[in-house]
Design a protein around this motif. Structure first.
Motif, mmCIF file in Angstrom:
data_model
loop_
_atom_site.group_PDB
_atom_site.id
_atom_site.type_symbol
_atom_site.label_atom_id
_atom_site.label_comp_id
_atom_site.label_asym_id
_atom_site.label_seq_id
_atom_site.Cartn_x
_atom_site.Cartn_y
_atom_site.Cartn_z
ATOM 1 N N GLY A 215 0.778 -1.223 0.000
ATOM 2 C CA GLY A 215 0.000 0.000 0.000
ATOM 3 C C GLY A 215 0.808 1.272 0.000
ATOM 4 N N GLY A 216 2.134 1.178 -0.020
ATOM 5 C CA GLY A 216 2.963 2.374 0.009
ATOM 6 C C GLY A 216 3.834 2.550 -1.217
ATOM 7 N N THR A 217 3.901 1.506 -2.046
ATOM 8 C CA THR A 217 4.675 1.587 -3.286
ATOM 9 C C THR A 217 3.824 1.054 -4.436
ATOM 10 O OG1 THR A 217 5.662 -0.601 -2.945
ATOM 11 C CG2 THR A 217 6.881 1.314 -2.100
ATOM 12 N N LEU A 218 4.278 1.310 -5.647
ATOM 13 C CA LEU A 218 3.564 0.832 -6.829
ATOM 14 C C LEU A 218 4.554 0.522 -7.933
ATOM 15 C CD1 LEU A 218 3.608 3.442 -8.946
ATOM 16 C CD2 LEU A 218 1.753 4.238 -7.478
ATOM 17 N N SER A 219 4.083 -0.235 -8.916
ATOM 18 C CA SER A 219 4.836 -0.497 -10.146
ATOM 19 C C SER A 219 4.250 0.371 -11.249
ATOM 20 C CB SER A 219 4.750 -1.977 -10.533
ATOM 21 O OG SER A 219 5.324 -2.797 -9.535
ATOM 22 N N LEU A 220 5.116 1.025 -11.986
ATOM 23 C CA LEU A 220 4.667 1.965 -13.015
ATOM 24 C C LEU A 220 5.187 1.520 -14.377
ATOM 25 C CD1 LEU A 220 3.193 4.618 -13.626
ATOM 26 C CD2 LEU A 220 5.367 5.812 -13.273
ATOM 27 N N THR A 221 4.263 1.257 -15.294
ATOM 28 C CA THR A 221 4.597 0.875 -16.666
ATOM 29 C C THR A 221 4.121 1.962 -17.613
ATOM 30 O OG1 THR A 221 4.331 -1.465 -16.108
ATOM 31 C CG2 THR A 221 4.363 -0.903 -18.431
ATOM 32 N N GLY A 222 4.980 2.352 -18.531
ATOM 33 C CA GLY A 222 4.615 3.351 -19.532
ATOM 34 C C GLY A 222 4.655 2.754 -20.925
ATOM 35 N N TRP A 223 3.668 3.097 -21.726
ATOM 36 C CA TRP A 223 3.563 2.587 -23.097
ATOM 37 C C TRP A 223 3.532 3.756 -24.073
ATOM 38 C CZ3 TRP A 223 3.411 -2.645 -24.225
ATOM 39 C CH2 TRP A 223 3.224 -3.505 -23.136
ATOM 40 N N ILE A 224 4.261 3.587 -25.164
ATOM 41 C CA ILE A 224 4.164 4.515 -26.288
ATOM 42 C C ILE A 224 3.220 3.900 -27.315
ATOM 43 C CG2 ILE A 224 5.396 5.478 -28.269
ATOM 44 C CD1 ILE A 224 7.859 5.695 -26.482
ATOM 45 N N THR A 225 2.198 4.639 -27.684
ATOM 46 C CA THR A 225 1.270 4.201 -28.734
ATOM 47 C C THR A 225 1.623 4.925 -30.029
ATOM 48 O OG1 THR A 225 -0.525 3.760 -27.173
ATOM 49 C CG2 THR A 225 -1.134 4.079 -29.473
ATOM 50 N N LEU A 226 2.099 4.170 -31.009
ATOM 51 C CA LEU A 226 2.404 4.722 -32.332
ATOM 52 C C LEU A 226 1.166 4.600 -33.209
ATOM 53 C CD1 LEU A 226 5.855 2.960 -32.913
ATOM 54 C CD2 LEU A 226 5.467 5.229 -31.958
ATOM 55 N N ALA A 227 0.860 5.629 -33.971
ATOM 56 C CA ALA A 227 -0.300 5.606 -34.858
ATOM 57 C C ALA A 227 0.099 6.132 -36.230
ATOM 58 C CB ALA A 227 -1.443 6.440 -34.285
ATOM 59 N N ASN A 228 -0.281 5.384 -37.242
ATOM 60 C CA ASN A 228 -0.001 5.764 -38.624
ATOM 61 C C ASN A 228 -1.333 5.866 -39.360
ATOM 62 O OD1 ASN A 228 0.896 6.140 -41.215
ATOM 63 N ND2 ASN A 228 2.044 4.225 -41.359
ATOM 64 N N PHE A 229 -1.769 7.095 -39.635
ATOM 65 C CA PHE A 229 -3.035 7.327 -40.317
ATOM 66 C C PHE A 229 -2.876 7.348 -41.834
ATOM 67 C CE2 PHE A 229 -3.499 8.958 -36.108
ATOM 68 C CZ PHE A 229 -4.835 8.864 -35.773
ATOM 69 N N SER A 230 -1.657 7.260 -42.335
ATOM 70 C CA SER A 230 -1.423 7.409 -43.769
ATOM 71 C C SER A 230 -1.625 6.081 -44.486
ATOM 72 C CB SER A 230 0.005 7.925 -44.006
ATOM 73 O OG SER A 230 0.945 6.891 -43.790
#
Length: 527
Positions: A215-230
């Motif tokens: 309850g005092g710490t957490l795990s943090l995951t970050g994601w990059i979302t790439l998008a190609n509309f072309s």
């Protein structure tokens, strides 16, 4: 004879040679951030013109001496031609043209006017095919063919028929092409770098914070979302994203190529000529082509033992890039057309955080504003420092929080917007309302003094706070907004100023505790 031969060689050397580079040897793509990626835009075919990327291609060219036109085929369909920069081309480039005449039945016919084609007809009874040579005489509004000196309109009441073209007409291509005229002093093999801005590419960041059992710490995951509309896919490329907001004029636009469709315009076959007007009305316009349904694919590279889903994911590498941050995807990837892709760029464990239940009371308010107790808001606060287990530049995006349910399971507790946060600044995530921690402010008394611009109010405020959770609660009460000239005259405990400069009282509520907190505030009467 020798003079004529020499003149012929001279003229041949002066002629322009067409050099075709069918595809780049390698491509690198850097994508800039322009708002959150919305997959609905991919499905609905929205423009996405505000998003862009920077493409760098490497090509190998065998160039003859003298003038030539180099055709760089396969450039991005959303290229901004005026942004193109070419390095390594001997003699430079004196003239550039962007050619994208989309290969379609209509454009094929239009480029074949005056040329021979093969007309294939199928007998409805026997199914046998017969082939005739025809000359395309017109293509606007329908195909008109010259067959043995007689003109016929294609698809106008006869047997099933189709046209066969021996070759693609000159100037028509199925891929976007950037053409450059150059003067090469010495023939040879050259390595050329072509760099340009391409529109309709975007990226955004998404985070998942999982609270640990302590309850005092957490795990943090970050994601990059790439998008190609072309409409262009980039295969097996090193991909990078730029965190920051570079200024643009917003005027960059790519050439939008539209396929041309030609429908037959024929005389009606069941005409009552006695009632037909002298000038028949034009036929109705052909129906628009069916829209393409694009699929959206969400992918992630699962690498054994080091995959983005493993305990030690292979994450993007961050480095300084001028005034911005540059994230490099550590493995070559595919940025496919009309697709989104997720790549991990952050994976941290034992990140310290604080959970608080917060509530803000206005400085100036009427006593009838609050009639029933209201829920406090749940706030998760992280400190972006190495000591707290974080200490990373965090590009703006969406933060989702997963917390324990008290029975050993996990539950989604809320989501908040995260702005670009450099190292050293706090990260605040408000995930929603806490129904078990409720607040009811009321004005015990109000005194008004002075007149006009000097008028002031002095309010004695009582705030009833109740904690019905099965555990103690860290509670924060603040005044918002802080009006100029506001003074806190009396208070049960000394206040502090929070990160936004608001006067804040920090309290700890025991399980099941009910408390009445008092303060007196003096502020200008804005009447």
């Amino acid at each position: 004879m020798k003079a004529l031969a020499a003149a012929a060689l001279l003229l041949a050397g002066a002629a322009h040679a067409d050099i075709v580079s069918p595809a780049p040897d390698s491509v690198a793509v850097a994508i800039y951030h322009s708002g959150d990626v919305d997959t609905r835009e991919l499905i609905n075919g929205s423009d996405g013109w505000d998003a862009f990327g920077f493409v760098v291609e490497t090509r190998t060219l065998d160039l003859p001496a003298g003038p030539s036109t180099v055709q760089f085929r396969g450039v991005a369909s959303t290229i901004v031609p005026e942004s193109a920069r070419i390095e390594g081309l001997p003699g430079g480039g004196g003239e550039r043209n962007f050619d994208y005449d989309l290969l379609s039945p209509g454009s094929l016919l239009e480029h074949s006017v005056g040329k021979e084609v093969q007309l294939v007809r199928t007998d409805r009874k026997t199914g046998k095919e017969s082939t005739q040579t025809a000359i395309v005489r017109a293509a606007s509004g329908g195909a008109v063919l010259d067959i043995g000196g007689k003109l016929e309109a294609l698809h106008c009441g006869g047997p099933p028929e189709r046209l066969v073209f021996d070759e693609i007409p000159q100037g028509l291509t199925g891929t976007p092409t950037l053409s450059v005229r150059t003067q090469v002093p010495v023939a040879g093999r050259y390595t050329v770098r072509l760099a340009y801005i391409a529109m309709k590419m975007n990226w955004s960041a998404d985070y998942v914070a999982r609270v640990d059992p302590d309850g005092g710490t957490l795990s943090l995951t970050g994601w990059i979302t790439l998008a190609n509309f072309s409409d262009t896919s980039f295969h097996d490329v090193p991909a990078q994203v730029i965190a920051g907001n570079p200024r643009t004029t917003g005027a960059d636009r790519a050439v939008e190529a539209q396929a041309r469709w030609i429908a037959p315009q024929c005389w009606p076959l069941d005409i009552d000529w006695s009632t037909w007007p002298s000038f028949p009305p034009p036929p109705p316009p052909p129906p628009p082509p069916m829209g393409l349904v694009e699929s959206v694919v969400v992918t992630g590279s699962r690498i054994p033992q080091r995959g983005v889903y493993a305990s030690s994911p292979l994450t993007a590498v961050v480095e300084d890039f001028g005034d911005y941050k540059l994230y490099t995807v550590p493995v070559r990837t595919e940025v496919a057309s009309h697709q989104t892709k997720q790549v991990a760029f952050l994976d941290l464990h034992d990140v310290k955080f604080e959970r608080a239940y917060v509530y803000a009371v206005p400085v100036d308010w009427s006593d009838d504003m609050f009639r029933e107790p209201e829920p406090a808001h749940v706030r998760y606060r992280l400190h972006n420092t190495d000591e707290a287990g974080l200490g990373k530049p965090l590009p703006g995006g969406t933060m989702s929080v997963i917390d324990g349910d008290g029975r050993g399971g996990s539950v989604f507790v809320g989501q908040a917007r995260l702005w670009d946060t450099p190292i050293g600044l706090p990260v605040t995530i408000d995930t929603g309302d806490a129904l078990a921690v409720r607040v009811l402010p009321r004005i015990a008394s109000r005194e008004t003094s002075g007149k006009g611009r000097d008028a002031r109010n002095r309010d004695k405020v009582e705030v009833e706070i109740a904690n019905d959770m099965g555990k103690p609660a860290a509670f924060e009460l603040s005044l918002s907004p802080a009006l100029d000239g506001t003074q806190i005259v009396e208070e049960d405990t000394a206040h502090i100023l929070d990160d936004e400069g608001k006067a804040t009282w920090k309290l700890t509520l025991a399980t099941g505790e009910r408390r009445i907190f008092h303060y007196t505030v003096d502020y200008p009467n804005r009447g």
